[in-house]
Design a protein around this motif. Structure first.
Motif, PDB file in Angstrom:
ATOM      1  N   ILE A  70     -21.521 -84.618  12.461  1.00 54.90           N
ATOM      2  CA  ILE A  70     -22.930 -84.790  12.836  1.00 54.90           C
ATOM      3  C   ILE A  70     -23.631 -85.741  11.872  1.00 54.90           C
ATOM      4  O   ILE A  70     -24.401 -86.621  12.289  1.00 54.90           O
ATOM      5  CB  ILE A  70     -23.634 -83.416  12.881  1.00 54.90           C
ATOM      6  CG1 ILE A  70     -23.134 -82.629  14.104  1.00 54.90           C
ATOM      7  CG2 ILE A  70     -25.154 -83.586  12.927  1.00 54.90           C
ATOM      8  CD1 ILE A  70     -23.615 -81.202  14.161  1.00 54.90           C
ATOM      9  N   ALA A  71     -23.360 -85.608  10.571  1.00 62.43           N
ATOM     10  CA  ALA A  71     -23.982 -86.498   9.590  1.00 62.43           C
ATOM     11  C   ALA A  71     -23.605 -87.954   9.859  1.00 62.43           C
ATOM     12  O   ALA A  71     -24.469 -88.847   9.840  1.00 62.43           O
ATOM     13  CB  ALA A  71     -23.567 -86.097   8.177  1.00 62.43           C
ATOM     14  N   HIS A  72     -22.333 -88.203  10.113  1.00 62.11           N
ATOM     15  CA  HIS A  72     -21.910 -89.581  10.372  1.00 62.11           C
ATOM     16  C   HIS A  72     -22.366 -90.053  11.753  1.00 62.11           C
ATOM     17  O   HIS A  72     -22.639 -91.241  11.941  1.00 62.11           O
ATOM     18  CB  HIS A  72     -20.393 -89.691  10.215  1.00 62.11           C
ATOM     19  CG  HIS A  72     -19.958 -89.624   8.780  1.00 62.11           C
ATOM     20  ND1 HIS A  72     -20.059 -90.699   7.919  1.00 62.11           N
ATOM     21  CD2 HIS A  72     -19.444 -88.607   8.045  1.00 62.11           C
ATOM     22  CE1 HIS A  72     -19.616 -90.346   6.726  1.00 62.11           C
ATOM     23  NE2 HIS A  72     -19.248 -89.075   6.778  1.00 62.11           N
ATOM     24  N   GLY A  73     -22.461 -89.140  12.704  1.00 65.99           N
ATOM     25  CA  GLY A  73     -22.996 -89.497  14.007  1.00 65.99           C
ATOM     26  C   GLY A  73     -24.432 -89.973  13.917  1.00 65.99           C
ATOM     27  O   GLY A  73     -24.824 -90.964  14.542  1.00 65.99           O
ATOM     28  N   LYS A  74     -25.234 -89.292  13.112  1.00 67.24           N
ATOM     29  CA  LYS A  74     -26.620 -89.718  12.898  1.00 67.24           C
ATOM     30  C   LYS A  74     -26.667 -91.107  12.271  1.00 67.24           C
ATOM     31  O   LYS A  74     -27.488 -91.953  12.661  1.00 67.24           O
ATOM     32  CB  LYS A  74     -27.337 -88.721  11.983  1.00 67.24           C
ATOM     33  CG  LYS A  74     -27.632 -87.379  12.609  1.00 67.24           C
ATOM     34  CD  LYS A  74     -28.297 -86.466  11.582  1.00 67.24           C
ATOM     35  CE  LYS A  74     -28.633 -85.109  12.153  1.00 67.24           C
ATOM     36  NZ  LYS A  74     -29.251 -84.203  11.145  1.00 67.24           N
ATOM     37  N   ALA A  75     -25.793 -91.338  11.299  1.00 67.30           N
ATOM     38  CA  ALA A  75     -25.780 -92.634  10.617  1.00 67.30           C
ATOM     39  C   ALA A  75     -25.445 -93.760  11.588  1.00 67.30           C
ATOM     40  O   ALA A  75     -26.082 -94.819  11.575  1.00 67.30           O
ATOM     41  CB  ALA A  75     -24.772 -92.612   9.469  1.00 67.30           C
ATOM     42  N   ALA A 105     -20.667 -78.906  21.298  1.00 65.16           N
ATOM     43  CA  ALA A 105     -20.941 -80.207  21.906  1.00 65.16           C
ATOM     44  C   ALA A 105     -22.440 -80.430  22.054  1.00 65.16           C
ATOM     45  O   ALA A 105     -22.951 -81.529  21.778  1.00 65.16           O
ATOM     46  CB  ALA A 105     -20.254 -80.307  23.268  1.00 65.16           C
ATOM     47  N   VAL A 106     -23.145 -79.405  22.472  1.00 64.74           N
ATOM     48  CA  VAL A 106     -24.601 -79.513  22.607  1.00 64.74           C
ATOM     49  C   VAL A 106     -25.246 -79.768  21.252  1.00 64.74           C
ATOM     50  O   VAL A 106     -26.173 -80.585  21.129  1.00 64.74           O
ATOM     51  CB  VAL A 106     -25.185 -78.239  23.257  1.00 64.74           C
ATOM     52  CG1 VAL A 106     -26.713 -78.205  23.114  1.00 64.74           C
ATOM     53  CG2 VAL A 106     -24.802 -78.189  24.730  1.00 64.74           C
ATOM     54  N   ARG A 107     -24.752 -79.091  20.235  1.00 69.11           N
ATOM     55  CA  ARG A 107     -25.299 -79.323  18.889  1.00 69.11           C
ATOM     56  C   ARG A 107     -25.105 -80.779  18.476  1.00 69.11           C
ATOM     57  O   ARG A 107     -26.016 -81.411  17.926  1.00 69.11           O
ATOM     58  CB  ARG A 107     -24.629 -78.393  17.880  1.00 69.11           C
ATOM     59  CG  ARG A 107     -25.228 -78.522  16.497  1.00 69.11           C
ATOM     60  CD  ARG A 107     -24.535 -77.661  15.463  1.00 69.11           C
ATOM     61  NE  ARG A 107     -24.958 -78.090  14.131  1.00 69.11           N
ATOM     62  CZ  ARG A 107     -24.299 -77.852  13.014  1.00 69.11           C
ATOM     63  NH1 ARG A 107     -23.158 -77.172  13.052  1.00 69.11           N
ATOM     64  NH2 ARG A 107     -24.750 -78.305  11.865  1.00 69.11           N
ATOM     65  N   ILE A 108     -23.929 -81.334  18.740  1.00 72.44           N
ATOM     66  CA  ILE A 108     -23.666 -82.733  18.400  1.00 72.44           C
ATOM     67  C   ILE A 108     -24.628 -83.650  19.147  1.00 72.44           C
ATOM     68  O   ILE A 108     -25.241 -84.557  18.556  1.00 72.44           O
ATOM     69  CB  ILE A 108     -22.201 -83.103  18.722  1.00 72.44           C
ATOM     70  CG1 ILE A 108     -21.249 -82.403  17.752  1.00 72.44           C
ATOM     71  CG2 ILE A 108     -22.000 -84.620  18.650  1.00 72.44           C
ATOM     72  CD1 ILE A 108     -19.782 -82.550  18.116  1.00 72.44           C
ATOM     73  N   LEU A 109     -24.764 -83.440  20.447  1.00 69.03           N
ATOM     74  CA  LEU A 109     -25.652 -84.293  21.245  1.00 69.03           C
ATOM     75  C   LEU A 109     -27.100 -84.183  20.783  1.00 69.03           C
ATOM     76  O   LEU A 109     -27.803 -85.194  20.655  1.00 69.03           O
ATOM     77  CB  LEU A 109     -25.558 -83.910  22.723  1.00 69.03           C
ATOM     78  CG  LEU A 109     -24.232 -84.191  23.434  1.00 69.03           C
ATOM     79  CD1 LEU A 109     -24.277 -83.651  24.859  1.00 69.03           C
ATOM     80  CD2 LEU A 109     -23.911 -85.681  23.450  1.00 69.03           C
ATOM     81  N   GLN A 110     -27.552 -82.972  20.525  1.00 68.03           N
ATOM     82  CA  GLN A 110     -28.948 -82.769  20.144  1.00 68.03           C
ATOM     83  C   GLN A 110     -29.258 -83.327  18.759  1.00 68.03           C
ATOM     84  O   GLN A 110     -30.307 -83.944  18.544  1.00 68.03           O
ATOM     85  CB  GLN A 110     -29.293 -81.281  20.191  1.00 68.03           C
ATOM     86  CG  GLN A 110     -29.391 -80.718  21.596  1.00 68.03           C
ATOM     87  CD  GLN A 110     -29.740 -79.239  21.605  1.00 68.03           C
ATOM     88  OE1 GLN A 110     -29.444 -78.503  20.655  1.00 68.03           O
ATOM     89  NE2 GLN A 110     -30.357 -78.783  22.681  1.00 68.03           N
ATOM     90  N   GLU A 111     -28.358 -83.110  17.814  1.00 64.21           N
ATOM     91  CA  GLU A 111     -28.656 -83.491  16.429  1.00 64.21           C
ATOM     92  C   GLU A 111     -28.389 -84.959  16.129  1.00 64.21           C
ATOM     93  O   GLU A 111     -28.985 -85.514  15.204  1.00 64.21           O
ATOM     94  CB  GLU A 111     -27.868 -82.600  15.466  1.00 64.21           C
ATOM     95  CG  GLU A 111     -28.298 -81.142  15.522  1.00 64.21           C
ATOM     96  CD  GLU A 111     -27.686 -80.293  14.418  1.00 64.21           C
ATOM     97  OE1 GLU A 111     -27.390 -80.844  13.337  1.00 64.21           O
ATOM     98  OE2 GLU A 111     -27.512 -79.076  14.637  1.00 64.21           O
ATOM     99  N   THR A 112     -27.503 -85.592  16.882  1.00 67.86           N
ATOM    100  CA  THR A 112     -27.209 -87.004  16.626  1.00 67.86           C
ATOM    101  C   THR A 112     -27.870 -87.943  17.615  1.00 67.86           C
ATOM    102  O   THR A 112     -28.154 -89.092  17.287  1.00 67.86           O
ATOM    103  CB  THR A 112     -25.692 -87.277  16.668  1.00 67.86           C
ATOM    104  OG1 THR A 112     -25.219 -87.128  18.022  1.00 67.86           O
ATOM    105  CG2 THR A 112     -24.929 -86.335  15.763  1.00 67.86           C
ATOM    106  N   GLY A 113     -28.101 -87.475  18.845  1.00 67.45           N
ATOM    107  CA  GLY A 113     -28.617 -88.365  19.885  1.00 67.45           C
ATOM    108  C   GLY A 113     -27.536 -89.230  20.496  1.00 67.45           C
ATOM    109  O   GLY A 113     -27.845 -90.201  21.200  1.00 67.45           O
TER     110      GLY A 113
END
Length: 292
Positions: A70-75, A105-113
């Motif tokens: 998630i951290a790298h997804g946000k970046a 999966a929902v957490r990834i989508l919501q937190e990273t966009g």
């Protein structure tokens, strides 16, 4: 730039529509600066769990956590404007049940966009992919050589025997009907990759699976020569940035040791007007004020 003139981001559906057309260009990305560079040239950026080996020095992808992804997804999302961004679901975050997979999966989508998630597995994961897809989670599948199964299968190409070929066929058939928008084929012999690509109605994205696929992906650090622990046969090195960085650092270290750096052009000087404006030392501003 107005909203009307901004480039629209490629969606999972648009990637799916590229089946059989111009090959889909994909690379991994883990940081904002690299995502900015890759974004203009790539159709899809994968925030891969390979980040564990490439950036963290891990021996495999197994120790990578959901929080890391998630951290790298946000970046990557901060650096990307155009490419479809897909984030890997790490080992242990989806295999237990389809409900677990959906929550994470929902957490990834919501937190990273990000635009989609990727998970490994063939016929054993088809039900989970269908569950996610039916609930609005776009999924990029992954069959063939699966790094998250390295402890049971090893890290080697597949499709050499009839048993391996039959397994890939079953996996491809199951994934093709699961709702996944595309599928990664890794380490798969050319004849099998070609067969799967011809049969499936969704794009195949190859990594070590020949030019027969609908697109290609590589780990960016591999193709740029930044990761040198080992180089898989299927990697083409387009540069040797690791060696270039090493030469640059050596030059810097040499300059520092003989006091060539910093030079006059890199050094702040007290401004003449500051000495003229203030009559005494007590009236003068602080050094932080004078220097900039």
């Amino acid at each position: 730039m107005s909203a009307a003139s901004r480039p629209s981001r490629l969606t999972a559906n648009r990637i799916r529509a590229m089946k059989g057309g111009t090959p889909i260009v994909c690379l991994t990305a883990y940081t904002t600066p690299i995502a900015k560079i890759l974004d203009e040239h790539c159709d899809l950026l994968l925030v891969g769990d390979s980040v564990g080996m490439v950036l963290y020095g891990m021996e495999s992808t197994i120790p990578v956590t959901l929080d890391m992804m998630i951290a790298h997804g946000k970046a990557v999302m901060r650096g990307s404007k155009r490419a479809c961004v897909v984030v890997d679901m790490p080992y242990g975050s989806y295999q237990e049940s389809k409900e677990q997979a959906y929550r994470n999966a929902v957490r990834i989508l919501q937190e990273t966009g990000c635009d989609a998630v990727k998970l490994e597995g063939g016929e054993e994961m088809a039900e989970t992919i269908s569950f996610l897809s039916a609930r609005g989670v776009p999924v990029l599948a992954h069959i063939g050589l699966m790094p998250q199964q390295v402890h049971t299968t090893g890290y080697r190409s597949v499709g050499h025997t009839e048993a391996e070929t039959a397994k890939i066929r079953r996996d491809a058939t199951a994934i093709g009907g699961s709702g996944a928008f595309a599928i990664v084929l890794e380490g798969t012999v050319e004849s099998v990759a070609r067969e799967v690509t011809d049969v499936l109605q969704i794009p195949t994205i190859g990594i070590g699976a020949s030019a027969a696929c609908d697109g290609q992906i590589l780990v960016s650090d591999d193709m740029l020569g930044l990761f040198s622990e080992f180089t898989p046969r299927f990697v083409k090195r387009y540069d040797e940035l690791g060696r270039r960085v090493e030469r640059a650092v050596a030059a810097y270290a040499s300059d520092v040791r003989v006091r060539l750096f910093p030079g006059e052009e890199h050094t702040f000087k007290r401004r003449e007007h500051a000495r003229k404006t203030y009559g005494s030392a007590t009236d003068a501003p602080s050094l932080a004020t004078i220097e900039s």
